[in-house]
Design a protein around this motif. Structure first.
Motif, mmCIF file in Angstrom:
data_model
loop_
_atom_site.group_PDB
_atom_site.id
_atom_site.type_symbol
_atom_site.label_atom_id
_atom_site.label_comp_id
_atom_site.label_asym_id
_atom_site.label_seq_id
_atom_site.Cartn_x
_atom_site.Cartn_y
_atom_site.Cartn_z
ATOM 1 N N GLY A 199 115.073 111.928 -11.324
ATOM 2 C CA GLY A 199 114.805 112.493 -12.648
ATOM 3 C C GLY A 199 115.872 113.461 -13.120
ATOM 4 N N GLU A 200 115.490 114.275 -14.099
ATOM 5 C CA GLU A 200 116.428 115.209 -14.732
ATOM 6 C C GLU A 200 116.921 116.271 -13.752
ATOM 7 O OE1 GLU A 200 114.773 116.944 -18.189
ATOM 8 O OE2 GLU A 200 114.271 115.039 -19.154
ATOM 9 N N GLU A 201 116.060 116.693 -12.813
ATOM 10 C CA GLU A 201 116.471 117.733 -11.871
ATOM 11 C C GLU A 201 117.679 117.292 -11.059
ATOM 12 O OE1 GLU A 201 113.474 116.552 -12.180
ATOM 13 O OE2 GLU A 201 112.282 118.204 -13.011
ATOM 14 N N THR A 202 117.722 116.002 -10.697
ATOM 15 C CA THR A 202 118.860 115.500 -9.933
ATOM 16 C C THR A 202 120.131 115.524 -10.772
ATOM 17 O OG1 THR A 202 117.371 114.079 -8.656
ATOM 18 C CG2 THR A 202 119.718 113.541 -8.608
ATOM 19 N N ILE A 203 120.018 115.154 -12.052
ATOM 20 C CA ILE A 203 121.185 115.184 -12.948
ATOM 21 C C ILE A 203 121.730 116.605 -13.059
ATOM 22 C CG2 ILE A 203 121.943 114.857 -15.330
ATOM 23 C CD1 ILE A 203 121.621 112.243 -13.960
ATOM 24 N N ILE A 204 120.832 117.581 -13.269
ATOM 25 C CA ILE A 204 121.264 118.977 -13.410
ATOM 26 C C ILE A 204 121.923 119.461 -12.122
ATOM 27 C CG2 ILE A 204 120.429 121.336 -13.754
ATOM 28 C CD1 ILE A 204 118.269 120.209 -15.592
ATOM 29 N N ALA A 205 121.330 119.113 -10.970
ATOM 30 C CA ALA A 205 121.901 119.560 -9.697
ATOM 31 C C ALA A 205 123.287 118.955 -9.464
ATOM 32 C CB ALA A 205 120.960 119.191 -8.550
ATOM 33 N N ARG A 206 123.443 117.680 -9.790
ATOM 34 C CA ARG A 206 124.740 117.039 -9.565
ATOM 35 C C ARG A 206 125.809 117.581 -10.516
ATOM 36 N NH1 ARG A 206 123.146 110.601 -8.675
ATOM 37 N NH2 ARG A 206 121.986 110.901 -6.716
ATOM 38 N N VAL A 207 125.433 117.833 -11.757
ATOM 39 C CA VAL A 207 126.393 118.412 -12.699
ATOM 40 C C VAL A 207 126.802 119.811 -12.238
ATOM 41 C CG1 VAL A 207 126.693 119.237 -15.062
ATOM 42 C CG2 VAL A 207 125.614 117.039 -14.659
ATOM 43 N N GLY A 208 125.833 120.606 -11.774
ATOM 44 C CA GLY A 208 126.164 121.933 -11.261
ATOM 45 C C GLY A 208 127.103 121.856 -10.059
ATOM 46 N N GLU A 209 126.869 120.893 -9.188
ATOM 47 C CA GLU A 209 127.755 120.712 -8.027
ATOM 48 C C GLU A 209 129.169 120.341 -8.472
ATOM 49 O OE1 GLU A 209 128.117 117.770 -4.111
ATOM 50 O OE2 GLU A 209 126.354 117.709 -5.412
ATOM 51 N N GLY A 210 129.262 119.455 -9.481
ATOM 52 C CA GLY A 210 130.578 119.077 -9.992
ATOM 53 C C GLY A 210 131.307 120.244 -10.632
ATOM 54 N N ILE A 211 130.578 121.112 -11.329
ATOM 55 C CA ILE A 211 131.198 122.286 -11.950
ATOM 56 C C ILE A 211 131.742 123.230 -10.883
ATOM 57 C CG2 ILE A 211 130.729 124.355 -13.318
ATOM 58 C CD1 ILE A 211 128.740 122.707 -14.948
ATOM 59 N N VAL A 212 130.950 123.464 -9.835
ATOM 60 C CA VAL A 212 131.394 124.356 -8.759
ATOM 61 C C VAL A 212 132.631 123.793 -8.068
ATOM 62 C CG1 VAL A 212 130.748 125.329 -6.528
ATOM 63 C CG2 VAL A 212 129.108 125.325 -8.396
ATOM 64 N N THR A 213 132.642 122.471 -7.839
ATOM 65 C CA THR A 213 133.797 121.849 -7.183
ATOM 66 C C THR A 213 135.045 121.954 -8.045
ATOM 67 O OG1 THR A 213 132.320 120.299 -6.061
ATOM 68 C CG2 THR A 213 134.644 119.715 -6.162
ATOM 69 N N THR A 214 134.909 121.697 -9.352
ATOM 70 C CA THR A 214 136.069 121.722 -10.243
ATOM 71 C C THR A 214 136.635 123.131 -10.378
ATOM 72 O OG1 THR A 214 135.108 119.875 -11.487
ATOM 73 C CG2 THR A 214 136.887 121.088 -12.524
ATOM 74 N N VAL A 215 135.769 124.107 -10.604
ATOM 75 C CA VAL A 215 136.245 125.481 -10.745
ATOM 76 C C VAL A 215 136.821 125.990 -9.423
ATOM 77 C CG1 VAL A 215 135.563 127.849 -11.283
ATOM 78 C CG2 VAL A 215 134.629 125.953 -12.610
ATOM 79 N N GLY A 216 136.189 125.633 -8.324
ATOM 80 C CA GLY A 216 136.664 126.094 -7.028
ATOM 81 C C GLY A 216 138.016 125.531 -6.646
ATOM 82 N N SER A 217 138.370 124.345 -7.160
ATOM 83 C CA SER A 217 139.668 123.746 -6.861
ATOM 84 C C SER A 217 140.772 124.229 -7.802
ATOM 85 C CB SER A 217 139.565 122.220 -6.943
ATOM 86 O OG SER A 217 139.179 121.802 -8.244
ATOM 87 N N ALA A 218 140.424 124.976 -8.846
ATOM 88 C CA ALA A 218 141.431 125.490 -9.780
ATOM 89 C C ALA A 218 142.167 126.670 -9.158
ATOM 90 C CB ALA A 218 140.774 125.913 -11.093
ATOM 91 N N ASN A 219 143.498 126.697 -9.324
ATOM 92 C CA ASN A 219 144.296 127.786 -8.754
ATOM 93 C C ASN A 219 144.000 129.126 -9.413
ATOM 94 O OD1 ASN A 219 145.682 126.117 -6.906
ATOM 95 N ND2 ASN A 219 147.101 125.464 -8.509
ATOM 96 N N SER A 220 143.673 129.105 -10.694
ATOM 97 C CA SER A 220 143.396 130.342 -11.420
ATOM 98 C C SER A 220 142.253 130.104 -12.394
ATOM 99 C CB SER A 220 144.645 130.817 -12.170
ATOM 100 O OG SER A 220 144.338 131.937 -12.994
ATOM 101 N N HIS A 221 141.506 131.146 -12.664
ATOM 102 C CA HIS A 221 140.429 131.026 -13.637
ATOM 103 C C HIS A 221 140.976 130.792 -15.036
ATOM 104 C CE1 HIS A 221 141.672 135.185 -14.272
ATOM 105 N NE2 HIS A 221 141.002 135.189 -15.403
#
Length: 330
Positions: free
Chosen positions: A169-191
């Protein structure tokens, strides 16, 4: 004794009304006429059999009339079996009509299975026509430079009817999007890279195929808001420095305690040695007495020894009084 004609008429009328009500409850004549007028061929005996099977005829006939008018080609056995299984017949028929109007391939068996699975099949069809926007909560992530970035995203999804049964359901979509955001920001050299190009989050998250195994199809992911949070790196360094300080203080306190313990141990040894000296001095008079008794020394020798001790004490006292007062020369 004869009854009044009016009373007799009232009794007969009440009996007729009761019998008519019982008859109509088992023989829904008006519903049968309504079905015939709508082109639905159904026998009155079939309606009576529904009563015996504890099926409300109107719950079957009215949806069947709508399905027949819409050209769905359903039969009464399909609707009645779905009703007996605990499904919502009217909602399933409405979903089939909506899917037909929107050119969405949906058969009765699939719609019935979705309905029995506990999902709103009509809402799913409507979501397939009109996609839904899911707004994620604020997701906090830390870039490599230690700066926290807070991101809020809007996910546009469309219901995937083929995966409604067994799909997440929707909870899985929200959790996966949040995981993708954390991964993308965490791999950036600078904010600053995230602030300058927030679409990098959308591209990265969309490329992960987050809708796999879910009941939805992700159409787009839009970044609604990006804010800078705390300097997590500096905060962690401060906490680390504070922890190192406490460790150093603890080690210094440990060394001080050991020094104090060593000092106390040395004092105990000095006291022990002084006690041994006192013990040894106490043996001198005994030894002198023994020497006098045994004749190893005479009385004159003993008196000369006493004179020497007195002379030594006098010289010591004279040496103490000859010094300048208050420790000053002259």
């Amino acid at each position: 004794m004869t009854l009044d004609p009016i009373v007799s008429f009232l009794i007969i009328a009440v009996v007729v009304i009761v019998l008519l009500s019982v008859f109509l409850s088992f023989f829904p004549i008006m519903l049968w006429i309504s079905a015939l007028a709508s082109g639905v061929r159904i026998g009155i005996i079939t309606l009576v059999a529904m009563r015996l099977r504890r099926v409300v005829p109107s719950r079957i006939v009215n949806p069947l009339i709508k399905a027949t008018k819409a050209g769905l080609g359903l039969n009464i056995n399909q609707l009645e079996s779905h009703f007996l299984a605990g499904g919502n017949v009217d909602r399933v028929v409405n979903a089939l009509i909506a899917a037909q109007r929107a050119n969405i391939p949906l058969i009765f068996e699939r719609a019935a299975a979705i309905d029995l699975a506990g999902r709103d099949v009509l809402q799913a069809v409507q979501m397939s026509v009109n996609p839904r926007v899911i707004e994620t909560p604020i997701v906090a992530a830390v870039a490599k430079d230690g700066i926290e970035v807070k991101v809020k995203a809007r996910v546009t999804v469309r219901a995937n009817i083929d995966r409604l049964v067994g799909g997440a359901g929707e909870e899985t979509i929200i959790a996966r999007v949040g995981e993708g955001i954390v991964t993308t920001v965490g791999s950036a050299n600078s904010h600053k890279d995230v602030l300058e190009n927030p679409d990098m989050i959308s591209r990265t998250v969309l490329g992960k195929g987050l809708d796999a195994g879910t009941a939805f199809e992700i159409l787009s992911i839009d970044i609604a808001d990006v804010d800078v949070g705390k300097n997590i790196g500096a905060h962690l360094q401060t906490e680390q420095a504070e922890a190192d300080k406490k460790i150093a203080q603890a080690k210094a306190e440990e060394r001080r305690a050991m020094a104090v313990a060593q000092e106390q141990e040395n004092k105990a040894k000095v006291v022990e040695m002084e006690a041994r000296v006192v013990e040894s001095e106490s043996q001198v008079p005994l030894a002198m007495a023994e020497a006098l008794r045994s004749g190893k020394i005479g009385v004159l020798d003993y008196m000369n020894l006493k004179n020497i001790e007195a002379d030594t004490q006098m010289r010591s006292s004279i040496g103490k009084t000859d010094g300048p007062p208050d420790g000053k020369d002259g």
